[in-house]
Design a protein around this motif. Structure first.
Motif, PDB file in Angstrom:
ATOM      1  N   LEU A 146       0.729  -1.476  -0.100  1.00 60.35           N
ATOM      2  CA  LEU A 146       0.191  -0.078   0.323  1.00 60.35           C
ATOM      3  C   LEU A 146       0.775   1.478   0.147  1.00 60.35           C
ATOM      4  O   LEU A 146       0.302   2.430  -0.098  1.00 60.35           O
ATOM      5  CB  LEU A 146      -1.094  -0.233   1.256  1.00 60.35           C
ATOM      6  CG  LEU A 146      -1.959  -1.184   1.428  1.00 60.35           C
ATOM      7  CD1 LEU A 146      -2.599  -1.048   2.581  1.00 60.35           C
ATOM      8  CD2 LEU A 146      -2.925  -1.275   0.011  1.00 60.35           C
ATOM      9  N   GLY A 147       2.221   0.881   0.022  1.00 66.22           N
ATOM     10  CA  GLY A 147       2.844   2.638   0.134  1.00 66.22           C
ATOM     11  C   GLY A 147       2.477   3.146   1.249  1.00 66.22           C
ATOM     12  O   GLY A 147       3.508   4.072   1.502  1.00 66.22           O
ATOM     13  N   ASN A 148       2.353   2.509   2.444  1.00 69.09           N
ATOM     14  CA  ASN A 148       2.679   2.576   4.020  1.00 69.09           C
ATOM     15  C   ASN A 148       3.529   2.555   4.809  1.00 69.09           C
ATOM     16  O   ASN A 148       3.770   1.604   4.392  1.00 69.09           O
ATOM     17  CB  ASN A 148       1.177   2.213   4.320  1.00 69.09           C
ATOM     18  CG  ASN A 148       0.013   3.041   3.592  1.00 69.09           C
ATOM     19  OD1 ASN A 148       0.070   4.053   2.800  1.00 69.09           O
ATOM     20  ND2 ASN A 148      -1.019   2.131   4.262  1.00 69.09           N
ATOM     21  N   ILE A 149       3.924   3.933   5.817  1.00 66.59           N
ATOM     22  CA  ILE A 149       5.017   3.256   6.817  1.00 66.59           C
ATOM     23  C   ILE A 149       3.947   3.231   8.015  1.00 66.59           C
ATOM     24  O   ILE A 149       3.026   4.055   7.746  1.00 66.59           O
ATOM     25  CB  ILE A 149       5.889   3.909   7.060  1.00 66.59           C
ATOM     26  CG1 ILE A 149       6.473   4.349   5.559  1.00 66.59           C
ATOM     27  CG2 ILE A 149       6.695   4.152   8.272  1.00 66.59           C
ATOM     28  CD1 ILE A 149       6.403   5.058   4.532  1.00 66.59           C
ATOM     29  N   VAL A 150       4.082   2.249   8.632  1.00 67.73           N
ATOM     30  CA  VAL A 150       2.885   1.912   9.173  1.00 67.73           C
ATOM     31  C   VAL A 150       4.159   1.362  10.976  1.00 67.73           C
ATOM     32  O   VAL A 150       5.005   0.773  11.285  1.00 67.73           O
ATOM     33  CB  VAL A 150       2.338   0.317   9.429  1.00 67.73           C
ATOM     34  CG1 VAL A 150       1.806   0.960   8.335  1.00 67.73           C
ATOM     35  CG2 VAL A 150       2.959  -0.494  10.000  1.00 67.73           C
ATOM     36  N   LYS A 151       3.404   1.902  12.077  1.00 71.05           N
ATOM     37  CA  LYS A 151       3.926   1.521  13.701  1.00 71.05           C
ATOM     38  C   LYS A 151       3.172   0.460  14.283  1.00 71.05           C
ATOM     39  O   LYS A 151       2.075   0.930  14.413  1.00 71.05           O
ATOM     40  CB  LYS A 151       4.366   2.564  14.089  1.00 71.05           C
ATOM     41  CG  LYS A 151       4.862   2.107  15.891  1.00 71.05           C
ATOM     42  CD  LYS A 151       5.594   3.536  16.295  1.00 71.05           C
ATOM     43  CE  LYS A 151       6.075   3.254  17.907  1.00 71.05           C
ATOM     44  NZ  LYS A 151       6.214   4.391  18.745  1.00 71.05           N
ATOM     45  N   ALA A 152       4.059  -0.658  14.524  1.00 72.33           N
ATOM     46  CA  ALA A 152       3.232  -1.379  14.961  1.00 72.33           C
ATOM     47  C   ALA A 152       3.407  -2.078  16.063  1.00 72.33           C
ATOM     48  O   ALA A 152       3.939  -1.995  17.554  1.00 72.33           O
ATOM     49  CB  ALA A 152       2.904  -3.001  14.268  1.00 72.33           C
ATOM     50  N   ASN A 153       1.841  -2.501  17.364  1.00 76.13           N
ATOM     51  CA  ASN A 153       2.135  -3.012  18.798  1.00 76.13           C
ATOM     52  C   ASN A 153       2.956  -4.323  18.362  1.00 76.13           C
ATOM     53  O   ASN A 153       2.738  -4.956  17.475  1.00 76.13           O
ATOM     54  CB  ASN A 153       1.158  -3.101  19.034  1.00 76.13           C
ATOM     55  CG  ASN A 153      -0.289  -4.074  19.267  1.00 76.13           C
ATOM     56  OD1 ASN A 153       0.358  -4.999  18.359  1.00 76.13           O
ATOM     57  ND2 ASN A 153      -1.322  -3.472  19.781  1.00 76.13           N
ATOM     58  N   ARG A 154       3.207  -4.826  20.506  1.00 71.60           N
ATOM     59  CA  ARG A 154       3.858  -5.994  19.477  1.00 71.60           C
ATOM     60  C   ARG A 154       3.262  -7.889  18.875  1.00 71.60           C
ATOM     61  O   ARG A 154       4.029  -8.371  18.576  1.00 71.60           O
ATOM     62  CB  ARG A 154       4.399  -6.495  21.081  1.00 71.60           C
ATOM     63  CG  ARG A 154       3.070  -7.067  22.080  1.00 71.60           C
ATOM     64  CD  ARG A 154       3.967  -7.258  23.284  1.00 71.60           C
ATOM     65  NE  ARG A 154       2.567  -7.125  24.265  1.00 71.60           N
ATOM     66  CZ  ARG A 154       1.948  -7.549  25.521  1.00 71.60           C
ATOM     67  NH1 ARG A 154       3.006  -8.962  25.952  1.00 71.60           N
ATOM     68  NH2 ARG A 154       0.994  -7.137  25.906  1.00 71.60           N
TER      69      ARG A 154
END
Ligand code: IMP
Ligand code: MG
Length: 474
Positions: free
Chosen positions: A80-88
């Motif tokens: 998707l061309g996204n940059i994400v921050k995820a949890n554990r």
């Protein structure tokens, strides 16, 4: 030296490690033994990347490196061309499409049913400072691709691939590094205590190794600059190490049987070593099995210290059970910022538990109302009006609390990075990065010289850790 380090210079333990039982310590070089000024290095790499893309006809003239845009530990969603921050657990909590931050609703719509899974080709983790230039450029190019400014690229994944390949070329081709070597002061943040920390370990009987992906000419110059001035007279950086392995090609160094070469002439003449390593010295390539054989040690006697979350600690531990130490320079900023915000954090925690109690009561009233309406369950002495009025009262109190909680949560959620918050946390939970650190790094710390605060004989004991069912303290 003061034995109690400032909190941000501690060595933190996930899995109990007795340094006395460690007989060999391997060190990565870049961002481990030698720290670069991240902004200067990455801006430099970014400019090389940008010029290369420009020469291919890409519309990148107006683009500039933005050090605030990205941080380590983020994940690229190549689909998707996204940059994400995820949890554990891999659930996405913050995201941007290109450089545009997505709203809470957008994040939920796109990712509620799609946790990030690094085992699939769709997601790529940002493991190292060296990726900041790349991911900044990628996000900016996603914007341009959406605007129809880039032709010949059919997907966000292909775009990432092209950026990756171009940055790779910049790293391999000598120019970028030659400029670093020509002006080391601008790019290297010296730490005069690091050589002493290694000397302590050497004199305590440990065999030290340098295992770096950098090539010989570069590694030699960098180590001379960063180590030689701070060693006892007459000693050179390479006297510290039993083995120096350059162009190691980690991570395959830990898994494959890459051939190994020995340096026979300072100018870079290498000869193949067909069997076991004959002696201490400077080598190129090779593999971890040959090193273990030379040392006569199994993985639990070897500690490897590196900064790359996948290459240095994940692979070495998973494949060989080496003990691992991760160097995370960002910790210093993070620990300082968190302690500066500890008052707000405490207030936030208090208000959150108050809110939880009010919400519990509200839920209970809702259940009572349900039972009353459907005439089942134990008899209660509250009528419909009483339930409604207490519920309204509770909603009011919760709303009031929320008015205070929101700015506090925003403040602590923006520690360290306004866009992405702290490295190790995602909201109230641990971040995806924190989970990786916990799983693969036995110990972690902000820099190698922190070993000076603990002797080479220290026993790192992991804390008892908390579980959700633990009795509440206090
Ligand atoms: P180490 O951390 O000491 O193992 O070495 C890192 C080496 O990898 C440095 O020489 C970097 O220039 C190089 N490096 C970092 N990022 C890239 C990349 O994206 N492509 C190719 N080489 C890289
Ligand atoms: Mg490194």
């Amino acid at each position: 030296m003061d034995l109690a380090p400032p909190p941000e210079r501690g060595i933190f333990c996930n899995r109990t490690l007795n340094l006395r039982a460690i007989e060999a310590v391997g060190y990565d070089m870049d961002y481990t033994l030698v720290h670069y000024r991240v902004e200067a290095w990455e801006r430099h790499a970014y400019e090389h990347l940008r010029r290369r893309l420009a020469s291919l006809g890409w519309p990148v003239e107006g683009l500039r490196f933005d050090p605030e845009l990205m941080v380590r530990g983020l994940i690229i969603d190549l689909e998707l061309g996204n940059i994400v921050k995820a949890n554990r657990f891999g659930y996405v909590k913050l995201a941007s499409h290109g450089t545009r931050t997505l709203s809470f609703e957008e994040v939920r719509r796109v990712y509620a049913l799609t946790p990030t899974d690094l085992a699939t080709g769709r997601f790529a983790f940002i493991n190292t400072f060296f990726s900041l230039s790349e991911i900044c450029m990628y996000a900016q190019l996603v914007d341009l691709l959406d605007e129809g400014e880039i032709s010949g690229i059919s997907s966000y994944a292909e775009l990432a691939q092209r950026v990756r390949q171009t940055l790779d070329e910049a790293h391999w081709e000598g120019q970028m590094k030659a400029e670093i070597l020509a002006d080391p002061e601008r790019f290297i943040e010296l730490d005069p205590d690091t050589p002493l920390a290694l000397l302590d370990q050497l004199r305590a009987g440990k065999k030290l190794m340098l295992i770096t992906n950098s090539e010989w000419g570069y590694a030699r110059s960098i180590m001379e600059y960063a180590f030689n001035p701070f060693l006892p007279k007459g000693m050179r950086w390479r006297d510290l190490f039993e083995l120096v392995v350059v162009s190691a090609r980690k991570p395959s160094f830990f898994s494959a049987q890459n051939p190994i070469f020995r340096l026979v002439d300072e100018q870079g003449w290498w000869e193949p070593v067909p069997g076991p390593l004959p002696q201490s010295g400077i080598y190129l390539g090779g593999n971890a099995a040959t090193i273990e054989q030379y040392l006569g040690l199994s993985g639990d006697r070897i500690l490897y210290v590196g900064d790359h979350i996948f290459v240095d600690v994940n692979v070495s531990k998973k494949l060989l059970q080496w003990r691992t130490a991760l160097v995370l320079r960002e910790l210093e900023h993070e620990v300082r910022e968190s302690s500066a915000a500890s008052k707000q954090q405490r207030e936030l925690d208090e208000r959150m538990s108050l809110k939880e109690a009010l919400e519990r009561e509200l839920c209970q009233l809702r259940l009572l109302e349900q039972r009353r309406r459907h005439r089942y369950g134990p008899v209660i002495d509250l009528d419909e009006a009483e339930i409604a009025s207490r519920s309204a009262e509770l909603r009011g109190e919760i709303q009031q609390l929320d008015e205070r909680i929101s700015p506090l949560a925003r403040r602590v959620g923006q520690l360290c990075s306004e866009r992405w918050g702290p490295l190790m946390r995602t909201g109230r939970d641990k971040s995806h990065l924190a989970r990786q650190v916990e799983r693969y790094a036995d110990i972690y710390t902000s820099r190698v010289s922190n070993f000076l605060f603990r002797s080479p004989f220290v026993y790192f004991q992991s804390p008892r850790g908390s579980l959700p069912h633990d009795p509440l303290s206090g």
